[in-house]
Scaffold this active site. Sequence first.
Site, PDB file in Angstrom:
ATOM      1  N   SER A 188       0.857  -1.185   0.000  1.00 36.68           N
ATOM      2  CA  SER A 188       0.000   0.000   0.000  1.00 36.68           C
ATOM      3  C   SER A 188       0.890   1.229   0.000  1.00 36.68           C
ATOM      4  O   SER A 188       2.027   1.191   0.496  1.00 36.68           O
ATOM      5  CB  SER A 188      -0.892   0.013   1.243  1.00 36.68           C
ATOM      6  OG  SER A 188      -1.547   1.260   1.395  1.00 36.68           O
ATOM      7  N   TYR A 191      -2.505  -0.591  10.201  1.00 37.25           N
ATOM      8  CA  TYR A 191      -2.394  -1.022   8.806  1.00 37.25           C
ATOM      9  C   TYR A 191      -1.076  -0.543   8.201  1.00 37.25           C
ATOM     10  O   TYR A 191      -0.358  -1.309   7.547  1.00 37.25           O
ATOM     11  CB  TYR A 191      -3.580  -0.470   8.019  1.00 37.25           C
ATOM     12  CG  TYR A 191      -3.634  -0.903   6.574  1.00 37.25           C
ATOM     13  CD1 TYR A 191      -3.985  -2.207   6.223  1.00 37.25           C
ATOM     14  CD2 TYR A 191      -3.348  -0.005   5.554  1.00 37.25           C
ATOM     15  CE1 TYR A 191      -4.047  -2.595   4.898  1.00 37.25           C
ATOM     16  CE2 TYR A 191      -3.403  -0.380   4.219  1.00 37.25           C
ATOM     17  CZ  TYR A 191      -3.758  -1.680   3.895  1.00 37.25           C
ATOM     18  OH  TYR A 191      -3.808  -2.060   2.576  1.00 37.25           O
TER      19      TYR A 191
END
Length: 288
Positions: A146, A159
């Site tokens: 990501s 995350y």
Amino acid sequence: MATLRQTSNSPAAELRTIIVTGASSGIGAYCARALKAEGWRVFATARKPQDIAALEADGIEAFYLDYTEPASIAALVAAVLDRTSGRLDALFNNGAYAQAGAVEDLPVAALKEQFEANFFGWHDLTRRLVPVMRRQGHGRLVHCSSILGLVPVRFRGAYSASKHALEALMLCQRQELAGSGIHVSLIEPGPVKSKIASNGLPWFLRNIDHGNSVHRADYAAQLERMRAGGSQSALKPGPEVVHKVLCHALLSRRPRPHYVVTISAKIGAMLKRILPASMLHRLLAKRA
């Protein structure tokens, strides 16, 4: 669109083989179906029986996998290798969820759960397949990271941390596998159309005491977005943008270590390179 090429030491009729995890929706679901349409033999994973059935209905060989269950990882590898006579060309590690919440509100148990699903499970699956690829002399290991693994933002600490850890671990492995015929790549998407926001909602509600937090006003806006399925923008691309770079990582003679995907992600990566850290983090703090 990239076309399928056969391995040099495989029979002409043998398809390239790939495991695609997290194929219940979003990026994984799209890439599994697109790769099959392009001629790959796809082994896709999901957790829910209805998602496995949907994949099978489209002619994809589908299996149960939960990254937090080592037994399911071992069972997946055994089943796939049994069907391929002990060979595998590629792995696309993709299944993950996003635990939202400020770092100070994040229970240790929730952080451990995030890492089990987004990091330790990925390592377990990858580690089981590297010896297979070493024996055959080739392989592609592609991890859907990501942009938050490069440029973190507030309320996404768990995350972002899992993706930062993934970046470091797999880039080390890329160096260690040099000359083996096995290539490691990381895809770093920005926001794309998927269910990651709505899928993360139950984890937020279970683990974050949002009503009693000093961040409760910010959480109200976060909850509204998660319940709406994430930020809504006509400029947010679909998962096809990830599939495009995945094909390059799988088929190029020189796959890249990083594939930053979407305009917003590319802007974020550029700002990280050119701005002083203090200015960058002030800007990031305003966007979450």
